[in-house]
Structure formats: C-alpha cells, structure tokens
Motif scaffolding. Structure first.
Motif, PDB file in Angstrom:
ATOM      1  N   GLY A 119       8.302   0.662   1.223  1.00  0.00           N
ATOM      2  CA  GLY A 119       7.181  -0.152   1.345  1.00  0.00           C
ATOM      3  C   GLY A 119       7.662  -1.302   0.635  1.00  0.00           C
ATOM      4  O   GLY A 119       7.212  -2.717   1.014  1.00  0.00           O
ATOM      5  N   THR A 166       0.940  -1.184   0.083  1.00  0.00           N
ATOM      6  CA  THR A 166      -0.103  -0.166  -0.146  1.00  0.00           C
ATOM      7  C   THR A 166       0.970   1.229  -0.193  1.00  0.00           C
ATOM      8  O   THR A 166       0.561   2.277  -0.678  1.00  0.00           O
ATOM      9  CB  THR A 166      -0.792   0.025   1.242  1.00  0.00           C
ATOM     10  N   LEU A 167       1.829   1.230   0.721  1.00  0.00           N
ATOM     11  CA  LEU A 167       3.005   2.385   0.746  1.00  0.00           C
ATOM     12  C   LEU A 167       3.424   2.763  -0.625  1.00  0.00           C
ATOM     13  O   LEU A 167       3.787   3.440  -1.042  1.00  0.00           O
ATOM     14  CB  LEU A 167       3.869   2.175   2.051  1.00  0.00           C
ATOM     15  N   THR A 168       4.018   1.326  -1.005  1.00  0.00           N
ATOM     16  CA  THR A 168       4.667   1.713  -2.112  1.00  0.00           C
ATOM     17  C   THR A 168       3.737   2.139  -3.527  1.00  0.00           C
ATOM     18  O   THR A 168       4.072   3.007  -4.290  1.00  0.00           O
ATOM     19  CB  THR A 168       5.224   0.183  -2.800  1.00  0.00           C
ATOM     20  N   TYR A 220      10.263   6.262  -0.021  1.00  0.00           N
ATOM     21  CA  TYR A 220       9.229   5.705   0.495  1.00  0.00           C
ATOM     22  C   TYR A 220       8.630   4.368  -0.331  1.00  0.00           C
ATOM     23  O   TYR A 220       8.216   3.481   0.511  1.00  0.00           O
ATOM     24  CB  TYR A 220       7.823   6.745   0.556  1.00  0.00           C
ATOM     25  N   ALA A 280      -0.494   3.560   6.247  1.00  0.00           N
ATOM     26  CA  ALA A 280      -0.088   2.219   6.349  1.00  0.00           C
ATOM     27  C   ALA A 280       1.237   1.768   7.200  1.00  0.00           C
ATOM     28  O   ALA A 280       1.395   1.051   7.798  1.00  0.00           O
ATOM     29  CB  ALA A 280      -0.107   1.708   5.079  1.00  0.00           C
ATOM     30  N   GLY A 309       0.772   3.873  -3.281  1.00  0.00           N
ATOM     31  CA  GLY A 309       0.577   5.233  -3.062  1.00  0.00           C
ATOM     32  C   GLY A 309       1.607   6.220  -3.397  1.00  0.00           C
ATOM     33  O   GLY A 309       1.578   7.346  -4.108  1.00  0.00           O
ATOM     34  N   THR A 310       2.752   5.810  -3.098  1.00  0.00           N
ATOM     35  CA  THR A 310       4.159   6.709  -3.132  1.00  0.00           C
ATOM     36  C   THR A 310       4.340   6.870  -4.778  1.00  0.00           C
ATOM     37  O   THR A 310       4.468   7.753  -5.284  1.00  0.00           O
ATOM     38  CB  THR A 310       5.337   6.156  -2.580  1.00  0.00           C
ATOM     39  N   GLY A 366      -0.865   5.677   2.100  1.00  0.00           N
ATOM     40  CA  GLY A 366       0.436   4.824   2.212  1.00  0.00           C
ATOM     41  C   GLY A 366       1.237   4.899   3.492  1.00  0.00           C
ATOM     42  O   GLY A 366       1.745   3.867   4.065  1.00  0.00           O
TER      43      GLY A 366
END
Length: 216
Positions: free
Chosen positions: A205, A41-43, A201, A81, A45-46, A78
C-alpha cells in the motif's frame, strides 16, 4: 447532382483488435491521486488487522475474537482497494481471462467480508450457524485467489519495478503463516503473521501511495 465512383479502398477499422475486442487506450483508467488513496486504504486496513494479531493472535474468544473479525474486515476493505487498482490498471493483462480472474476474486472477497462482518457482530449462538460455516470457507479461498493474481501480475509485467513483485510477496501470507501455525502453534504464527502483513500488504500500500506511476 454530382456522382462519382472511387476505387480507393475503405479505411481499415482501428477500434477493434484481431480478437474483436477494443484495443487498450493510452488514457489511464485511474488517476495517480486515486491510486494513492487506495494505497493508503490498503496500508491502514492491514495495520489494523496486524495490530489485532499482535495483541490477541488469531485463535481467541469474546472481545478479542470480535476485534479480530472487525479488523480483519478492515483488512479486506484494503484488499478491495488493491483489487480496484489492479482492475483499473489491467495489472494481470488485457485478455478476457485476465479480467474475469479479477471479477471472480472480487466475489470471493465479498463473501469472505460478509463472514467477517456477521461473525464480528452476531451473538455467539448465531456465529456457529451453517451459513457462517459456509461463508468461512471464502476467507482462505479469497487469499488463494489473491496469490494466483500475484503470480499472474508478475508474469504479465504490466506493473514495473518493485510493484511488479511486491504483490506476490504480500499474497504469500497464507503460504507462510498457516504451515507455521500447524507446526509451531499460535505464538509463532502470531508474530510471523503480523510481521508478514506489515512487510507485505502494508508496504505494498505504501508503494502504491509513493510510486503510483509504476502501475502504468
């Protein structure tokens, strides 16, 4: 009825620490599978926000501005998360201050996310209202909070290997990008800012997804 007096001392309680707080359990509060999902999710969104910055920069109007706001909202999702993993693994430490730090950051990030959503969907006259002007302040405040958390996480040393230091790299985004924008303008900050997001970021992730055991 049998009755007897014993001189054996009562067993000491083991469910509290010297500070009166419960001890840290050896049982993980979050599963590796959940960490992997939150890392992805972080990856994702980034990468969405980095794409917007590469295409349109950070200073724009019309569709490009709204696209930047809404992809920025995905990035903030993200970061939520990431914050969840940090909280559930007690990454900044086990003290009360360490836990409060993460809760304060969650509030700052939530208010910044409200700005991103409203600024991305409201008509132009409403975008310049006093409420949004106040909420806009929480964008840099939330990123400053993540920077402080990155420092605390590195000092605490509860995450291991590259995950101990990578949050500090990721959360230096504003420290690197904002001065470049002030000195060199939009074009320089666009490419550096987008690239820094991917190195910082997005890679963080990926590390959470690939090596969730390093958060133990």
């Amino acid at each position: 009825m049998d009755a007897h007096i014993t001189t054996t001392p009562a067993k000491a309680r083991t469910d509290t620490t010297a500070s009166g707080e419960p001890p840290v359990s050896g049982k993980p509060l979050i599963s590796p599978g959940t960490i992997r999902v939150l890392g992805l999710t972080l990856t994702a969104g980034t990468l969405a926000w980095a794409t917007s910055i590469f295409l349109y920069g950070t200073q724009n109007t019309g569709f490009a501005e709204r696209f930047g706001d809404l992809t920025g909202l995905l990035f903030q999702g993200g970061v939520f998360a990431l914050l969840t993993v940090q909280a559930r693994t007690q990454a900044t430490g086990i003290t009360r201050v360490s836990r409060i730090m993460l809760r304060v950051e969650a509030v700052l990030l939530a208010l910044a996310s409200v700005w991103s959503l409203l600024h991305g969907v409201l008509p132009e006259p409403a975008q310049d209202g006093p409420l949004l002007a106040i909420l806009d302040l929480f964008w840099p405040l939330s990123m400053l909070g993540m920077m402080i958390i990155g420092v605390k996480l590195a000092v605490a040393g509860r995450w291991r290997g590259p995950l101990r230091w990578w949050p500090l790299i990721a959360e230096s985004w504003a420290v690197v990008t904002v001065p470049l924008f002030i000195v060199f303008g939009e074009q320089a900050s666009r490419w550096v800012g987008g690239t820094h997001l991917i190195i910082g970021y997005a890679t963080l992730g990926a590390l959470l997804t690939w090596r969730p055991q390093l958060t133990r």
